[in-house]
Design an enzyme around this catalytic site. Structure first.
Site, PDB file in Angstrom:
ATOM      1  CE1 TYR A 278      -4.281  -0.981  -0.499  1.00 17.15           C
ATOM      2  CE2 TYR A 278      -3.439  -2.899   0.644  1.00 17.15           C
ATOM      3  CZ  TYR A 278      -4.405  -2.308  -0.144  1.00 17.15           C
ATOM      4  OH  TYR A 278      -5.468  -3.030  -0.605  1.00 17.15           O
ATOM      5  CG  HIS A 433      -4.889  -2.345   3.957  1.00 15.29           C
ATOM      6  ND1 HIS A 433      -5.718  -3.189   3.248  1.00 15.29           N
ATOM      7  CD2 HIS A 433      -5.182  -1.082   3.541  1.00 15.29           C
ATOM      8  CE1 HIS A 433      -6.470  -2.456   2.435  1.00 15.29           C
ATOM      9  NE2 HIS A 433      -6.171  -1.185   2.594  1.00 15.29           N
TER      10      HIS A 433
END
Length: 750
Positions: A278, A433
């Protein structure tokens, strides 16, 4: 021009002079293009066309792609699909091509590209005025063009650049129509109408902040620029709570906006708490908006914010990749994502141009074989042409996590030319996440996984698999503790799998040392994952002359206030060769448990240790590997395979080996060797056996843990860790086998 209102200010003559100068500068800066491309930059590019091979080749490829799209015509279908479906793909392709077409218009001065961008934007203007929310309702923040506001923000980030490049080509009437009916409503929708999306500290919000800020810069709208930098002040959201994407909606005193997303997720080292997958995704809006601010509002020094953390982030990200350039799949991360992705082309070029012009970055750009079509990309291509590139060498590195670098971190130990690479994660949760995997690790030989981290459970943009979105197995398997190479207690997840609790905790570095050629060590502790239990894990890469290759030593010391069942898995990559114990394979496969990830593990074999050492060998990618583990008589040895309770085959059928032990206090000690080779062509099997004759814990108490490694020739190596004092100056002394061993520092190896 918009000027921030200042009250009760007396303007002295000097201030008036400065204000007049600043106003003149800002007016000049508002010429177009000024966002990513600039007037001076475009002139420099045009002057160098035909003279810089890599830049010229990139222009040629982009031109071929855009010309093909122009020939096909513009399609702006009514949205209906998840990611992976046609309408999603088409709108995504549109914003990518529009941005490229605008750049070609500026560089090549061919009106057909400006006409294409103009016509596409006007087509979207006609559509957007009456466009409802996207029909797919899965997202916590639905978009209009896309199923989630995140992708709508992607669209605006790119379309802002396209608009800037054709701004002067458009008539004033066309600009007013686009700004009043498309761009301002679009910016308001993803921000004011979606505060739970926009006012977060998360990669989603970074895209939203950048989108609003970039279109604000093009339109010279100070209100949008301020909203981008500082978020929405009164967003109407309740304090606390979790949205359905797993991220905090709002907490007392929470910062928001682009600055908050620069400050909180990045450590001073440039590590991004959500992990490299990410970070790669977020680096584009981070850098592209920071660059736009550098060009239009250099007075705010956004690109230099937090001691140049964005430029540090590029270096951190490149160092979080294996020998093939693929990012380590920490937290939610898709395997195979690498620095060849377009966002890393942006990152490398900007880092070179606006950083210290590190020549090692040029070798990455050479591998990427493309550059940005702007001044940064041109400078990279010129430097490569002029032979300035040097090899990007990745050495061992310890990256801190957290806003102040005090929330754990990630250590990467590398031996040789990435001949063996250990990735040790002792970081914070990593926002929504994150995975429940304190003190976990993965191991690589060159670019091949030896002991793997599973990564995420998602088939990105493959519509047949959940619309290309995260699958339910991401929570039921990929995020769970047992899915990782770390300790699981009583079949439970770290922090009970509770996101709020996990988000307040982190592991702590005990020490890190990569100063020696033959041994590198990282050690960390975790005391909150299981209340009442302390885990202290020490991992080392060691190269001894009596071994063919470097090997990994792993010491997990566990102290608890009561007895527990501990599971200690190894997710190896390859085909089983043999073990020194007998196992029984059931005729009917059953899951190992019914929750916390265990429901997805088939039990394929079960045995007991035959000696004081358990050995387990496998073959992967033409190389042999052996796990040697100190055994206790009561241990259970389990052979597992992922895939139970997975009727849609959403999970890979990867194998694992697990040591199960019932104890109060215990220490798991293991060595993973890489050795030998096998060629299916010559059918030659070389050095297929382990080189370890005995692995033994020779001392283990509150103060010290000592491990003896005896090779097949009878030579012994001794590794000792001081469990209480990690000071580099502390003096230690210990008697082992009637011999006194003395040393200075947190560990001893000889």
């Amino acid at each position: 021009m918009y000027v921030k209102k200042i009250t009760k200010l007396v303007l002295t003559p000097l201030v008036l002079i400065i204000t007049t100068f600043t106003a003149s500068f800002v007016v000049q800066a508002q010429e177009h293009p000024n966002l990513i491309l600039t007037k001076d930059g475009v002139e420099k590019i045009r002057d160098n066309l035909g003279k810089v091979p890599l830049f010229d080749a990139t222009v040629s490829r982009v031109k071929q792609t855009v010309d093909k799209e122009i020939a096909a015509g513009i399609d702006t279908p009514i949205p209906k699909d998840f990611s992976g479906g046609y309408t999603h793909y088409r709108h995504k392709q549109n914003f990518i091509i529009a941005q490229k077409a605008g750049v070609l218009y500026q560089i090549l001065e061919d009106d057909k590209y400006a006409i294409y961008v103009r016509d596409m934007l006007l087509q979207y203007e006609a559509m957007y005025k009456n466009l409802p929310l996207h029909p797919q309702e899965r997202s916590y923040a639905r978009g209009k063009l896309f199923w989630q506001s995140l992708n709508d923000s992607n669209w605006l980030v790119y379309m802002s650049q396209a608009y800037d490049t054709v701004y002067n080509f458009l008539t004033e009437e066309q600009r007013e129509k686009l700004e009043n009916n498309l761009f301002r409503p679009f910016a308001d929708f993803i921000s004011l109408e979606n505060p739970a999306f926009y006012n977060r500290v998360h990669n989603h919000s970074t895209w939203g902040n950048a989108a609003v800020g970039m279109i604000g810069l093009v339109m010279d709208d100070e209100a949008l620029i301020q909203r981008a930098l500082y978020g929405i002040e009164d967003d109407g959201l309740p304090i606390g709570g979790i949205d359905n994407d797993g991220g905090t909606i709002k907490v007392e005193g929470q910062k928001k906006g682009f600055y908050a997303n620069l400050d909180d997720p990045f450590s001073p080292d440039g590590y991004y708490t959500e992990g490299p997958y990410y970070q790669r995704y977020a680096m584009y809006p981070f850098l592209i908006f920071a660059l736009a601010m550098e060009n239009v509002r250099p007075d705010l020094k956004v690109l230099q914010h937090k001691d140049n953390v964005l430029l540090k982030g590029v270096n951190a990200l490149l160092n979080l990749s294996d020998a093939d350039g693929e990012f380590f799949p920490l937290n939610d991360g898709q395997k195979g994502m690498s620095y060849y992705t377009a966002s890393l082309v942006t990152a490398v070029d900007i880092a070179y141009h606006y950083g210290d012009q590190n020549p090692q970055l040029l070798s990455i750009a050479e591998k990427q074989n493309e550059v940005l079509l702007d001044e940064a990309g041109l400078d990279v291509a010129i430097a490569i042409r002029d032979g300035k590139a040097k090899l990007f060498t990745k050495s061992s590195i310890n990256l801190t996590d957290g806003i102040d670098g005090k929330q754990g971190g990630v250590a990467v130990l590398r031996y040789g030319n990435e001949d063996l690479t250990l990735v040790f994660k002792y970081a914070a949760q990593g926002l929504s996440h994150g995975h429940y995997d304190k003190l976990s690790y993965s191991l690589y030989e060159k670019g091949d996984e030896v002991i793997q981290d599973y990564g995420l459970s998602r088939f990105v943009n493959i519509g047949q698999k959940g619309g290309g979105n995260y699958l339910k197995e991401n929570k039921t398997w990929a995020k769970t503790t047992i899915a990782h190479n770390t300790l699981a207690q009583d079949g439970e997840m770290h922090f009970g799998g509770n996101y709020k609790t996990a988000s307040t905790e982190h592991s702590d570095l005990y020490f890190y040392d990569d100063t020696k050629d033959n041994v590198q060590v990282v050690s960390a502790t975790e005391v909150n994952a299981y209340p009442g239990t302390k885990m202290h894990r020490t991992m080392a890469l060691i190269k001894d002359d009596n071994f063919e290759k470097a090997f990994m030593l792993d010491i997990m010391k566990v102290k608890s206030d009561e007895e527990h069942e501990y599971d200690f898995p190894f997710y190896y990559m390859g085909q089983v060769i043999n073990g020194n114990f007998k196992w029984e394979s059931p005729t009917d496969l059953e899951p190992l448990g019914d929750k916390n990830g265990y429901q997805h593990l088939y039990l394929e074999g079960k045995g007991k240790p035959a000696t004081n050492n358990t050995k387990f060998s496998w073959l992967g990618n033409g190389k042999f590997y052996t796990l040697t583990s100190v055994a206790e008589e009561s241990d259970e040895l389990l052979l597992t395979r992922i895939g139970a309770n997975d009727p849609e085959f959403n999970l890979r059928r990867d194998a694992g080996f697990m040591v199960r032990r019932e104890a109060e206090d215990t220490t798991f000690v293991s060595v993973v060797e890489t050795h030998g080779s096998y060629s299916p062509v010559s059918e030659a099997s070389l050095n297929s056996n382990s080189n370890i004759a005995n692995l033994e814990i020779v001392e283990d108490n509150n103060d010290y843990t000592a491990v003896s490694i005896t090779d097949v020739k009878g030579s012994k190596q001794l590794f000792i860790i001081a469990n209480k004092d990690a000071s580099v100056s502390a003096k230690h002394s210990l008697t082992i086998d009637n011999k006194k061993v003395s040393w200075v520092g947190p560990y001893y190896y000889k």
